[in-house]
Design a protein around this motif. Sequence first.
Motif, PDB file in Angstrom:
ATOM      1  N   ILE A 148       0.870  -1.155   0.070  1.00  0.00           N
ATOM      2  CA  ILE A 148      -0.004   0.059  -0.016  1.00  0.00           C
ATOM      3  C   ILE A 148       0.829   1.393  -0.090  1.00  0.00           C
ATOM      4  CG2 ILE A 148      -1.491   1.369   1.452  1.00  0.00           C
ATOM      5  CD1 ILE A 148      -2.903  -1.353   2.025  1.00  0.00           C
ATOM      6  N   PHE A 149       1.976   1.413   0.906  1.00  0.00           N
ATOM      7  CA  PHE A 149       2.760   2.348   0.823  1.00  0.00           C
ATOM      8  C   PHE A 149       3.848   2.427  -0.549  1.00  0.00           C
ATOM      9  CE2 PHE A 149       1.786   2.326   5.254  1.00  0.00           C
ATOM     10  CZ  PHE A 149       1.570   3.749   5.443  1.00  0.00           C
ATOM     11  N   ILE A 150       3.914   1.351  -1.065  1.00  0.00           N
ATOM     12  CA  ILE A 150       4.853   1.605  -2.227  1.00  0.00           C
ATOM     13  C   ILE A 150       4.269   2.730  -3.214  1.00  0.00           C
ATOM     14  CG2 ILE A 150       5.506   0.316  -4.282  1.00  0.00           C
ATOM     15  CD1 ILE A 150       6.544  -1.735  -2.265  1.00  0.00           C
ATOM     16  N   PRO A 151       3.204   2.610  -3.781  1.00  0.00           N
ATOM     17  CA  PRO A 151       2.604   3.507  -4.921  1.00  0.00           C
ATOM     18  C   PRO A 151       2.651   4.980  -4.243  1.00  0.00           C
ATOM     19  CG  PRO A 151       0.816   2.012  -4.125  1.00  0.00           C
ATOM     20  CD  PRO A 151       2.055   1.471  -3.541  1.00  0.00           C
ATOM     21  N   LEU A 152       2.216   5.154  -2.828  1.00  0.00           N
ATOM     22  CA  LEU A 152       1.995   6.538  -2.027  1.00  0.00           C
ATOM     23  C   LEU A 152       3.519   7.147  -2.228  1.00  0.00           C
ATOM     24  CD1 LEU A 152      -0.100   5.744   0.938  1.00  0.00           C
ATOM     25  CD2 LEU A 152      -0.863   6.400  -1.630  1.00  0.00           C
ATOM     26  N   THR A 153       4.335   6.253  -1.897  1.00  0.00           N
ATOM     27  CA  THR A 153       5.913   7.028  -1.730  1.00  0.00           C
ATOM     28  C   THR A 153       6.298   7.498  -3.262  1.00  0.00           C
ATOM     29  OG1 THR A 153       6.247   5.183  -0.165  1.00  0.00           O
ATOM     30  CG2 THR A 153       8.269   6.597  -1.187  1.00  0.00           C
ATOM     31  N   PHE A 154       5.921   6.585  -4.412  1.00  0.00           N
ATOM     32  CA  PHE A 154       6.226   7.036  -5.421  1.00  0.00           C
ATOM     33  C   PHE A 154       5.742   8.286  -6.068  1.00  0.00           C
ATOM     34  CE2 PHE A 154       4.366   6.988  -9.909  1.00  0.00           C
ATOM     35  CZ  PHE A 154       5.504   7.192 -10.544  1.00  0.00           C
ATOM     36  N   ILE A 155       4.376   8.488  -5.543  1.00  0.00           N
ATOM     37  CA  ILE A 155       3.571   9.627  -5.998  1.00  0.00           C
ATOM     38  C   ILE A 155       4.153  10.783  -5.243  1.00  0.00           C
ATOM     39  CG2 ILE A 155       1.506  10.998  -5.676  1.00  0.00           C
ATOM     40  CD1 ILE A 155       0.223   8.048  -5.844  1.00  0.00           C
ATOM     41  N   ALA A 156       4.702  10.649  -3.937  1.00  0.00           N
ATOM     42  CA  ALA A 156       5.336  11.761  -3.225  1.00  0.00           C
ATOM     43  C   ALA A 156       6.584  11.984  -3.631  1.00  0.00           C
ATOM     44  CB  ALA A 156       5.367  11.387  -1.623  1.00  0.00           C
ATOM     45  N   GLY A 157       7.333  11.268  -4.253  1.00  0.00           N
ATOM     46  CA  GLY A 157       8.533  11.226  -5.061  1.00  0.00           C
ATOM     47  C   GLY A 157       8.350  11.947  -6.214  1.00  0.00           C
ATOM     48  N   VAL A 158       7.295  11.952  -6.838  1.00  0.00           N
ATOM     49  CA  VAL A 158       7.050  12.670  -8.116  1.00  0.00           C
ATOM     50  C   VAL A 158       6.957  14.052  -7.882  1.00  0.00           C
ATOM     51  CG1 VAL A 158       5.307  13.170  -9.870  1.00  0.00           C
ATOM     52  CG2 VAL A 158       5.992  10.683  -9.305  1.00  0.00           C
ATOM     53  N   TYR A 159       6.236  14.453  -6.822  1.00  0.00           N
ATOM     54  CA  TYR A 159       6.029  15.690  -6.714  1.00  0.00           C
ATOM     55  C   TYR A 159       7.311  16.385  -5.668  1.00  0.00           C
ATOM     56  CZ  TYR A 159       1.943  15.448  -8.597  1.00  0.00           C
ATOM     57  OH  TYR A 159       1.069  15.094  -9.508  1.00  0.00           O
ATOM     58  N   GLY A 160       8.337  15.547  -5.503  1.00  0.00           N
ATOM     59  CA  GLY A 160       9.539  16.034  -4.730  1.00  0.00           C
ATOM     60  C   GLY A 160      10.443  16.217  -5.972  1.00  0.00           C
ATOM     61  N   MET A 161      10.116  16.054  -7.176  1.00  0.00           N
ATOM     62  CA  MET A 161      11.241  16.530  -8.417  1.00  0.00           C
ATOM     63  C   MET A 161      11.183  17.884  -8.560  1.00  0.00           C
ATOM     64  SD  MET A 161      10.326  13.692 -10.915  1.00  0.00           S
ATOM     65  CE  MET A 161       8.675  13.985 -11.454  1.00  0.00           C
ATOM     66  N   ASN A 162      12.213  18.387  -9.041  1.00  0.00           N
ATOM     67  CA  ASN A 162      12.586  19.758  -9.066  1.00  0.00           C
ATOM     68  C   ASN A 162      12.472  20.527 -10.450  1.00  0.00           C
ATOM     69  OD1 ASN A 162      13.306  19.756  -6.298  1.00  0.00           O
ATOM     70  ND2 ASN A 162      15.469  18.792  -6.934  1.00  0.00           N
ATOM     71  N   PHE A 163      11.451  19.791 -11.398  1.00  0.00           N
ATOM     72  CA  PHE A 163      11.569  20.618 -12.532  1.00  0.00           C
ATOM     73  C   PHE A 163      10.764  21.723 -12.397  1.00  0.00           C
ATOM     74  CE2 PHE A 163      11.298  15.918 -13.823  1.00  0.00           C
ATOM     75  CZ  PHE A 163      11.834  15.926 -15.021  1.00  0.00           C
ATOM     76  N   GLU A 164      11.313  22.692 -13.304  1.00  0.00           N
ATOM     77  CA  GLU A 164      10.901  24.077 -13.299  1.00  0.00           C
ATOM     78  C   GLU A 164       9.299  24.317 -13.717  1.00  0.00           C
ATOM     79  OE1 GLU A 164      13.441  26.445 -15.573  1.00  0.00           O
ATOM     80  OE2 GLU A 164      14.925  26.368 -13.997  1.00  0.00           O
ATOM     81  N   TYR A 165       8.918  23.385 -14.719  1.00  0.00           N
ATOM     82  CA  TYR A 165       7.425  23.433 -15.199  1.00  0.00           C
ATOM     83  C   TYR A 165       6.817  22.305 -14.603  1.00  0.00           C
ATOM     84  CZ  TYR A 165      10.278  26.584 -18.003  1.00  0.00           C
ATOM     85  OH  TYR A 165      11.044  27.610 -18.736  1.00  0.00           O
ATOM     86  N   MET A 166       6.480  22.366 -13.416  1.00  0.00           N
ATOM     87  CA  MET A 166       5.424  21.414 -13.046  1.00  0.00           C
ATOM     88  C   MET A 166       4.243  22.227 -12.402  1.00  0.00           C
ATOM     89  SD  MET A 166       7.655  18.704 -10.577  1.00  0.00           S
ATOM     90  CE  MET A 166       6.395  17.637 -10.307  1.00  0.00           C
ATOM     91  N   PRO A 167       3.251  22.263 -13.159  1.00  0.00           N
ATOM     92  CA  PRO A 167       2.064  23.158 -13.068  1.00  0.00           C
ATOM     93  C   PRO A 167       1.541  22.671 -11.673  1.00  0.00           C
ATOM     94  CG  PRO A 167       1.394  21.674 -14.829  1.00  0.00           C
ATOM     95  CD  PRO A 167       3.096  21.449 -14.354  1.00  0.00           C
ATOM     96  N   GLU A 168       1.192  21.471 -11.217  1.00  0.00           N
ATOM     97  CA  GLU A 168       0.559  21.155 -10.209  1.00  0.00           C
ATOM     98  C   GLU A 168       1.234  21.684  -8.967  1.00  0.00           C
ATOM     99  OE1 GLU A 168       1.934  18.945 -12.052  1.00  0.00           O
ATOM    100  OE2 GLU A 168       0.802  17.042 -12.299  1.00  0.00           O
ATOM    101  N   LEU A 169       2.443  22.133  -8.893  1.00  0.00           N
ATOM    102  CA  LEU A 169       3.171  22.446  -7.618  1.00  0.00           C
ATOM    103  C   LEU A 169       2.577  24.035  -7.465  1.00  0.00           C
ATOM    104  CD1 LEU A 169       6.662  21.262  -8.415  1.00  0.00           C
ATOM    105  CD2 LEU A 169       4.898  20.261  -6.817  1.00  0.00           C
ATOM    106  N   LYS A 170       2.314  24.670  -8.447  1.00  0.00           N
ATOM    107  CA  LYS A 170       1.578  25.901  -8.209  1.00  0.00           C
ATOM    108  C   LYS A 170       0.276  26.005  -7.594  1.00  0.00           C
ATOM    109  CE  LYS A 170       5.702  27.656 -10.067  1.00  0.00           C
ATOM    110  NZ  LYS A 170       6.323  26.196 -10.467  1.00  0.00           N
TER     111      LYS A 170
END
Lengths: 354, 354, 354, 354, 354
Positions: C303-325
């Motif tokens: 159960i935690f494995i996909p959650l951790t993946f998602i958290a990892g995605v939004y921890g990425m440092n791309f300049e253009y990640m609209p969701e972060l805004k």
Amino acid sequence: MSESLSYASEKSGLPPGSLVHVGEVHEHEHKITLIDYNKSTLTRSTINSIEELLPYRTTDSVTWVIIDGLQDVSIIDAIGRHFDIHALVLEDILNTHQRPKFEEFDDYLYIVIKALSLADDDFNVEYEQVSLLLLDKFVFTFKEKPDALFESLLTRLSNDKSQIRNLGTDYLTYIIMDAIVDEYFALQDSFDELIENVEDELLANPSAQTLNTIQKIKRELIFLRRSVSPMRELLAAIQRSESQLLHDKTKRYFGDIYDHVIRVSEAMESYRDLIAGMLDIYLSSVSNKMNETMKILTVFASIFIPLTFIAGVYGMNFEYMPELKWKWGYPALWCVFIGVSVFLLRFFKKKDWI
Amino acid sequence: MSESLSYASEKSGLPPGSLVHVGEVHEHEHKITLIDYNKSTLTRSTINSIEELLPYRTTDSVTWVIIDGLQDVSIIDAIGRHFDIHALVLEDILNTHQRPKFEEFDDYLYIVIKALSLADDDFNVEYEQVSLLLLDKFVFTFKEKPDALFESLLTRLSNDKSQIRNLGTDYLTYIIMDAIVDEYFALQDSFDELIENVEDELLANPSAQTLNTIQKIKRELIFLRRSVSPMRELLAAIQRSESQLLHDKTKRYFGDIYDHVIRVSEAMESYRDLIAGMLDIYLSSVSNKMNETMKILTVFASIFIPLTFIAGVYGMNFEYMPELKWKWGYPALWCVFIGVSVFLLRFFKKKDWI
Amino acid sequence: MSESLSYASEKSGLPPGSLVHVGEVHEHEHKITLIDYNKSTLTRSTINSIEELLPYRTTDSVTWVIIDGLQDVSIIDAIGRHFDIHALVLEDILNTHQRPKFEEFDDYLYIVIKALSLADDDFNVEYEQVSLLLLDKFVFTFKEKPDALFESLLTRLSNDKSQIRNLGTDYLTYIIMDAIVDEYFALQDSFDELIENVEDELLANPSAQTLNTIQKIKRELIFLRRSVSPMRELLAAIQRSESQLLHDKTKRYFGDIYDHVIRVSEAMESYRDLIAGMLDIYLSSVSNKMNETMKILTVFASIFIPLTFIAGVYGMNFEYMPELKWKWGYPALWCVFIGVSVFLLRFFKKKDWI
Amino acid sequence: MSESLSYASEKSGLPPGSLVHVGEVHEHEHKITLIDYNKSTLTRSTINSIEELLPYRTTDSVTWVIIDGLQDVSIIDAIGRHFDIHALVLEDILNTHQRPKFEEFDDYLYIVIKALSLADDDFNVEYEQVSLLLLDKFVFTFKEKPDALFESLLTRLSNDKSQIRNLGTDYLTYIIMDAIVDEYFALQDSFDELIENVEDELLANPSAQTLNTIQKIKRELIFLRRSVSPMRELLAAIQRSESQLLHDKTKRYFGDIYDHVIRVSEAMESYRDLIAGMLDIYLSSVSNKMNETMKILTVFASIFIPLTFIAGVYGMNFEYMPELKWKWGYPALWCVFIGVSVFLLRFFKKKDWI
Amino acid sequence: MSESLSYASEKSGLPPGSLVHVGEVHEHEHKITLIDYNKSTLTRSTINSIEELLPYRTTDSVTWVIIDGLQDVSIIDAIGRHFDIHALVLEDILNTHQRPKFEEFDDYLYIVIKALSLADDDFNVEYEQVSLLLLDKFVFTFKEKPDALFESLLTRLSNDKSQIRNLGTDYLTYIIMDAIVDEYFALQDSFDELIENVEDELLANPSAQTLNTIQKIKRELIFLRRSVSPMRELLAAIQRSESQLLHDKTKRYFGDIYDHVIRVSEAMESYRDLIAGMLDIYLSSVSNKMNETMKILTVFASIFIPLTFIAGVYGMNFEYMPELKWKWGYPALWCVFIGVSVFLLRFFKKKDWI
């Protein structure tokens, strides 16, 4: 429905000697066939009542009466009365859950054996109980249902004027039993073939279906043994018998059936051992396949685990992490990623884990 | 309480020949029933003391005495005195842990067998020890408790004026034993049914409950064998017996019971083999189901592991990571995520892991 | 120390017929008890030398000599000389590793049996070898150590003036053996109780301790069989014996012990089967428990494995990640986290994995 | 090299009755020892040719000839010629792969048995075939190699003037066989000790070495049985023998060896059962240990998995994540980390997983 | 094709006594060899028709007729007619699925045995059925195909003028059977060697191939037993036979073959036990290897799991995380990483997990 699972207790509570048909009820009409022969002539007819048999009691010919179907208790009852058969024998003829056996009486011999055949579609053994009454001039055979079991025998009897027709009721009994036991070899061949197929399947692609087939064969063998193994005892008893209805010359022929039965019986024992071995192979191969899968998946995960750790390290937010400032830091790290993967793959390979 | 678990040693320390009831104590009153019959008349009455039997010693009729309940040792003692029964036999009648056996004495025969039945609710076999004393004009049966075991037999005896009532105490003994052994077939049918149910359950949905049932059947079969298998020996001994109390004609009837016992006994052996096979199937199916679950979970984890690694890479804080600056970097990475997932799923599918 | 593990070879190299005590040495004094009785009188005394026995050779009474303790070889030697006992018998009396057996000589019979009892604390069976010499007017019993084995027997002998005291040495032998075999039932009851306890433990809370107990019972049964199963043969031999020292009337009593021994022996066989079944249950239940644990832990991780993946995605440092805004991005993601967890839990539940 | 693995077919293709030594070749010189004795005198000498024996054919003394080493076929041939021994017996003497057996001829008896001993270093059973020829005035013993097997026997024979020297060749044969069978007890003791050690090892610290030892014992028992179990039959045949070379009085002595052999043989059977039980314990304990390890590691991982997820959440780069701004957010999160760990540890503990 | 898998039922439906060749058809020509000898002369020739044998019926010499190949039924038929052989015997000669057996007739004896040899390439046992007819002056041997089975025997017969040529047809039968049974020892040696190889392989490097070999040996043993174990019974029957065709002197020679057969048969039993043990070792070693791998991989993962958590913690974006500001924070964390790894490695080592 498997023979073993029909109702053995249907007759519970009835007085001993009550004539009631016990066993699977077949939907067929009953039928009485009469074959009367001597060296020169042979007549075959279908009769309706046992009373038609009585004139043959005074002739010198051999009379073979085939009763197909046991629903009509009155037929059995009439035979009992006219030929003076013990009530318990009549009861046993009607109960198709008998164990193969041989019983001696003063004026007649009683034999019960099982005719075995394979049902067409699936691998189900069909059991038909055949009772034989061997009298001085008569042989009665009682079968559960009309089928082709004795057809080739009857053809042979019509054509062949030599040995069979010269000899008495004991020789007729022998050829009847021989015909039934010959079918056991056909069954044995089917088992041979099936077991060979399952063995091939086991090596090529064992599946849950293979396990089911193995268990099914095992099950059939358990029931078969109950029908085949008492035959040894039965035939040994016939050979030992002192009855005047059995000539010494014919006993050697029964010895031949005895050999056949031992061969079938030993083959069945071998199948049991083979099946046990196949079960071992199956379980071990399934477990091996499973283990292989789990091992490869674990190796796969084990390669990514240190890589993810390294990526995590450089995702830390320390103010003073000199590597982050280096121009070639990022490409260098990819080299590290690839290097670590290659190293681990080689290491696991060397350890024989993949 | 299972028969085997009652106290076998209750009598330890007492002198041999002491009359003490050993076994499960039933809360019922004891009861003595007397049936006296010859070809023409039959009387049935309940008596209170053994002394009431004495006049029948001089009549020609057959007298059957049924003693229900063994608590009142004085009854057994009185029978011993009046009919000159050996002290050890009296002792054995009172001890309900006997093994089925047959003992010859000059003036009487002693037979112990077990009546088997199923308790209503759960699948528990109930054992009742029945002792028989066969004298010239008397048959005594000793049962642990009053029940309907002999009811249908008594009805038959009252109605049927022919065979049973013509013949002596040995034939009466035969029909009593036949009635008891007939119940074994009822038990066999229950086993058949239960085993068939368990087999269906095994294929459909094996659970821990199935395992319990399998073990329970196995356990019952272990105990049943102790009651059924000595019966073969017992009946063979009766047939071999030279006692004048047994007529040759009746011995063939005992031969019929012998056949029944062998059939039940062989069926029990088959059940043992079937149960062993079912245990194998159960264990293998439980282990397969477990393994399947673990494999799919591992595959599931294995797909996310490289994805998490990739996300970790782009979470690193290197100053010079060109991909982070690309406008389409983020959506491109999602394509990579999806591409990797699809590739791995296909790969695992091809490998037959999911 | 288990009986089987003492030193069977102590006497190797000595000439046959050498009188040496072989077996466990007990620290007790040896003791000779003499009981002399006839219908009217009974005397019991302790004697010091075998010579004191000699006067009894000419009386008509039955003399029972109990020798407790085998360390003093001279006693055995004296008995051998005065009563003309074969050297091999004397040797066997002194060697407590004998197998139960029965040997006939012209003037005496020699019987070896094992008295079985339970040690107090742990579940250890204690074996004591009892040798019997049955002469015309004498019975000698040789025991390894003084204990209460014959106490209740002696009391009975003193009080009861009837049967025992009327009959000869063969009947005395019978009651001695009967007393010893009665103890087997006590042992059987202890096994019953223990096995019942282990079965309850197996269902409630199987532990490594349960396995140890199962193995211990199994082990004890292996050794017990070596002491109990030769008893059948022994008692059959006594019944077949043509010796004049055994009266026909007494043989039936030995037949009673024979029945007891068969019952104990069959019970032991049943225990072996039960124990085998219990081992299967234990192994299967331990493995099931283990598997359950592993499965639940794996589901937990899955159960935690996909959650951790998602958290990892939004921890990425791309300049253009609209969701972060997005203002509601973070709470929305929590909804995703919870949604994914619930979905997976339901899915796993449906698949029957948790 | 294990006895069973030497070449049984060396003689294939040779005519029956050819005298060829078959079996392991020992590097020793052969040696012929002659012991001649009567009540008063005993001479012991080493002879070089069989012809030196011929004068003893006319004396009244007992002559024991020990042949150590079977390489010199001419010795066996000479004995065959001078003492009129059947060609097949000579052939069997030379073939050390014999099964223990007893053969009667008019003028002599032929006995083959195996002397068993333990090799010093490892736990290997050594087999030496001993053939005995029992004639009226001569006993020949044929051994594979010179060793101390009969030394203590010879010493006893020299010293002891009584019984042995009074009696004939059958008693000499008895004490020779007794000496050999006594060694079986020594072997049994070694097995006892070894099995006790392995049992201790199993409880304390089972290793792959333990498994090897168990398998080794199992293997040795398989081969031992082939040498020990035919001894029962052999000794029963001697006791049944009607040969005039065996006196009734001596047969009882052979009965004593028979008892010994049964005891050893039953002990070996018990060892097989014990070993089977030990294998079960070993496999179950190894699998338990493995499972425990895996479980604890999985629990360990399961605690860090949610923590890593939480850390991942706060590593996300959303612009609006209020917690990140809180002054006590970071320490609070550490509390969460610790809280979750403690909760999970307690939960796992409660579930009995750690 | 394995013997057991050819078609046992080919003859089903034919009348008993029909002469039809049943079994594997060999592509060879049939061949009839005639050896006629007495003390002084021996002639060997190839004949084409059975009629050429007839003159030898009146000579005193021993005539041995070897029929290689059973396709030409007319030869068997001719022998049957000229030498008055029972129809069932002729039928059995032609059916190569016989079980080894011995049958007595007034004028001749009939023996069926199996010659066993190893196919060259793989480890396949080849079975050839050899039938023997022993008449007063004739011995007929029927073999399935021409091969070198009797070559060395024929050479010996030509050269050796002594014993063999003096004695009658029973001794000839003995040396034929002895030659065949001697081949069993060659087979036993091959098994010994193969099993030794497999045992070495098991210790060194067990693979799936090893398992296949084990199963193959097991399978061959199952079939071998069916050919070897009836030989005991066969040879015991010959020794018990009262037939005048067998001289007492020759019977002892058959006793020698009996011993050989028992030895081979017991060796086969030992192999079964050994193979069962080897299967246990194989399964346990494969499972151990697997478990070791999984354990090490799990330990490997367990070390990185807490490290990844720590890295995750410092990847969090809290505003107030003092450690992130520390100058030595990053190097200090590397120390923590290394410290935790070392601690865990030591801990796992201490726990004996790596």
